[in-house]
Design a protein around this motif. Structure first.
Motif, PDB file in Angstrom:
ATOM      1  N   ARG B 244     -29.836 -72.342  28.464  1.00 20.03           N
ATOM      2  CA  ARG B 244     -29.107 -71.402  29.457  1.00 20.03           C
ATOM      3  C   ARG B 244     -27.358 -72.060  29.730  1.00 20.03           C
ATOM      4  O   ARG B 244     -26.553 -71.199  30.367  1.00 20.03           O
ATOM      5  N   GLU B 245     -27.544 -73.628  29.600  1.00 19.72           N
ATOM      6  CA  GLU B 245     -25.877 -74.230  29.868  1.00 19.72           C
ATOM      7  C   GLU B 245     -25.887 -73.691  27.746  1.00 19.72           C
ATOM      8  O   GLU B 245     -24.176 -73.313  28.125  1.00 19.72           O
ATOM      9  N   MET B 246     -26.176 -73.000  26.832  1.00 17.38           N
ATOM     10  CA  MET B 246     -25.645 -72.767  26.094  1.00 17.38           C
ATOM     11  C   MET B 246     -25.211 -71.430  26.337  1.00 17.38           C
ATOM     12  O   MET B 246     -24.458 -70.914  25.345  1.00 17.38           O
ATOM     13  N   ARG B 247     -26.425 -70.307  27.199  1.00 13.39           N
ATOM     14  CA  ARG B 247     -25.610 -68.899  27.679  1.00 13.39           C
ATOM     15  C   ARG B 247     -24.541 -69.162  28.022  1.00 13.39           C
ATOM     16  O   ARG B 247     -23.405 -68.292  28.085  1.00 13.39           O
ATOM     17  N   GLU B 248     -23.453 -70.108  29.033  1.00 17.48           N
ATOM     18  CA  GLU B 248     -22.677 -70.196  29.556  1.00 17.48           C
ATOM     19  C   GLU B 248     -21.660 -70.528  28.772  1.00 17.48           C
ATOM     20  O   GLU B 248     -20.436 -69.981  29.107  1.00 17.48           O
TER      21      GLU B 248
END
Lengths: 450, 450
Positions: B244-248
């Motif tokens: 999720r962090e990577m997505r953001e």
């Protein structure tokens, strides 16, 4: 021409009414006066309107209502006696109440509207009579005579656009005009009350109808405070505020002037002043369309309201899906839920609404979202408070957000949400109900006491 | 079993290919290898894929393409010669290119996909041949043989769900398997390339298909930096980051690993590691489903991407109107515009999207909003940058917002928008394009160098 509205505490007693008429009579521009029902005379007192609602309950439950009616007559008798006007009016009030009860007791919604609005109606007649008795030509006009024709929805009257031309004819009178607030008449001739903030709405409608230069709203405070005086000790009074700022502050709990009342005024840019009946020389707070911004005081006010709910949705690659948010919002619209804010990340979205909006519908709404939106995670969070920091100059001033967030961090308050739109005059912070008062104190301190 | 993907710079030269195979051969779990086309050997060099696109352009414009083809053959010849494998493969490459050109020159989209993917295809064959030549049993498999069957949309292949069972059969092989990245075959047998980040996608698809314990993504950096190294001098490398962090972070410009490639892995929770081919013992960055949070380091990364547009709408009493936002979003959906954020006030709303989304549609969209929504004010703002501050632990940590806003205030940066949702792992700040680099520096400094 000014339209002046006096709230319940301003017309609660004979001596208050005399103050009101001193104010009215000293300025020839004060031509149209809108009055409330007699309010509380002291903290433990009961408002006339509440007495009238109790009378309604007795009637509707087929109980003996003589005592309740007696209490109401007594309130008016006290005023009439102290004003030394003809006591015949008390007999008329009694007869009017009996007439309403007898003709409407099988139509509870109609009876409620008719009874609860009669406090304004009787008071307007008394005040007009008194002003005539001291030699000022004054005319009581019922809302029907004044042209206030409204939609036929008990307790939720909306002014009809066609009324304004009729209301404009009030400019032709030479006398002072006194109009009771809080209600209008439907086209069929029924009494219909306005929603919350009723007398303010009457005043605003009349001000727009006669194209007033100013709408004066007299109450028991000398204006609008920058923050809730129950939380902040002697907060500053705002000298000038825009309609838009007022809306944002009202939204999150500022109760001085009901924001729905601003609607008729907004498009015609009629300024409003909030003044104190007991200190009429205090300048008060002006509500205006546009104002000069003092770069040293970009924050106009802080408010914080509790009782919000957030629905939080996560879905991987949410932002790639054109129309995903629409799906969710359609579900809310189908359930007749109006939401207030929608902060979002890339793969998640929060929808914030007043808890009352979703009460009783929670399971259905969540199920519909689960069923129709193929989401990854869904949860709902109650007991949120919304802190609003409002000011026209804010978005252009560097460091405003930082002033707020540092005040909150120092007060050890966790920010659950932040929302500031691009053309913004406010910043919204989602916090716990439990932190609400602490947050207002911390912000006020940081902006005004440093 | 691990799936290991090597990017263009990792397989740009014979010596790089030897490094790659050292890495592959030293670990018996590294069974399936996905390779890119030879990338740049130095800063001024041209990637093989770009040479192939130029070849395509010559062909399609009926120009003499001999020289372009010669350049491509030279690149592979250099590699083949240095690896001392059979040069017959160069003849085969030449014949393949001629065959593709002759059979597809009247179908430009097909030809483009076939040519631009052949760099991967030839390189995979060369690498497999070399590994066999040094005594390691190695099998080249075309995407068709590997089971990578995709939708038939040139340049935008999507894996078919049914492919995964076929891909799982790759677990039966004893040999090392080398698969070219970047393309699959349609059910009709056409070569179709993946969108941006193509080889990463192949690796992710194969990793999911074989249910790999780890998907290794080898590149030329030792992991993912906390901020853009072109802006911050030697930023820290992130040791562990969630999907999720990577997505953001990817959303706002982090280019190391394309976020679309994470999609096949996300639901199966297959971890990814980003490693450096030139420093294989460096730990790299792990991308995982869930991770322990260090309360001292709640900010995982900062990114800032330019080129956003905001549509700002004001309407008095907007929040009272159930379904108002839906109207606006329906207009966007009708114009096939996907938006990213929607910060709002009580009476206004901003809708933020990549400028490319609305390019060419601006007038139509604004007119539709004006026509259908009875708004008070409407404007559009270009040249916005979105600063994303990302970290799983952020929403629970008091003072994170304040750290960011104070860093930005000190750097004299005006915050046009702020958006932080309730279940958030990120905060979004809208600023001017012109402030983008300054903002990243200010935040990084504040979080990591103090």
């Amino acid at each position: 021409m000014k339209v002046s509205k006096f709230g319940g505490s301003s017309v609660a007693t004979a001596s208050q009414i005399k103050k009101v008429l001193d104010i009215v009579n000293e300025d020839s521009e004060r031509r149209i006066i809108v009055v409330s029902a007699p309010g509380k005379r002291h903290d433990q007192d009961t408002k006339t309107t509440d007495l009238l609602i109790r009378l309604y309950e007795k009637v509707i439950n087929n109980l003996d209502y003589t005592h309740k009616k007696g209490e109401i007559l007594e309130r008016f008798e006290e005023i009439v006696n102290e004003l030394h006007i003809d006591t015949q009016i008390i007999t008329e009030i009694d007869e009017t109440l009996e007439h309403l009860i007898n003709t409407l007791k099988n139509q509870p919604e109609r009876l409620l509207d008719a009874l609860k609005s009669s406090g304004e109606n009787f008071n307007a007649q008394i005040i007009a009579a008194y002003n005539n008795s001291i030699g000022i030509k004054t005319l009581y006009l019922s809302p029907k005579e004044a042209g206030i024709i409204v939609s036929n929805e008990p307790g939720n009257a909306q002014i009809l656009e066609s009324s304004y031309d009729k209301i404009y004819e009030l400019t032709r009178y030479d006398e002072k005009i006194i109009i009771p607030g809080f209600f209008g008449y439907s086209e069929e001739g029924h009494i219909v009350t306005f929603p919350r903030g009723g007398s303010d709405i009457t005043g605003a409608i009349v001000a727009r109808g006669v194209k007033a230069q100013l709408y004066e709203n007299f109450t028991d405070v000398s204006g609008i405070y920058r923050a809730n005086p129950k939380i902040i000790n002697r907060p500053e009074i705002i000298s000038e505020i825009t309609y838009r700022e007022m809306r944002e502050l009202s939204y999150a709990g500022f109760g001085v002037f009901h924001d729905e009342a601003l609607q008729p005024l907004y498009h015609y840019r009629i300024p409003v002043v909030i003044k104190n009946t007991n200190r009429p020389s205090d300048p008060g707070t002006f509500i205006v369309y546009d104002r000069q911004i003092d770069p040293q005081k970009v924050m106009t006010g802080i408010s914080c309201d509790e009782g919000f709910t957030s629905i939080n949705i996560k879905k991987y690659l949410m932002n790639r899906e054109v129309g995903f948010t629409v799906k969710i919002l359609n579900i809310l619209a189908e359930h007749n839920i109006s939401f207030d804010h929608m902060p979002s990340g890339i793969d998640n979205i929060s929808i914030i609404m007043r808890s009352a909006q979703i009460k009783g519908k929670e399971q259905k709404v969540l199920e519909a979202i689960r069923r129709e939106c193929e989401i990854d995670e869904l949860n709902i969070e109650h007991d949120l408070a919304i802190l609003m920091v409002v000011g026209e100059g804010m978005s252009a001033a560097i460091g405003t957000a930082n002033k707020v967030t540092s005040a909150l961090a120092e007060a050890n308050i966790n920010l659950k949400m932040i929302n500031q739109g691009s053309s913004e005059i406010s910043m919204m912070f989602g916090i716990s109900n439990a932190d609400a008062q602490k947050a207002v104190k911390a912000c006020y301190q940081n902006f005004y006491n440093d």
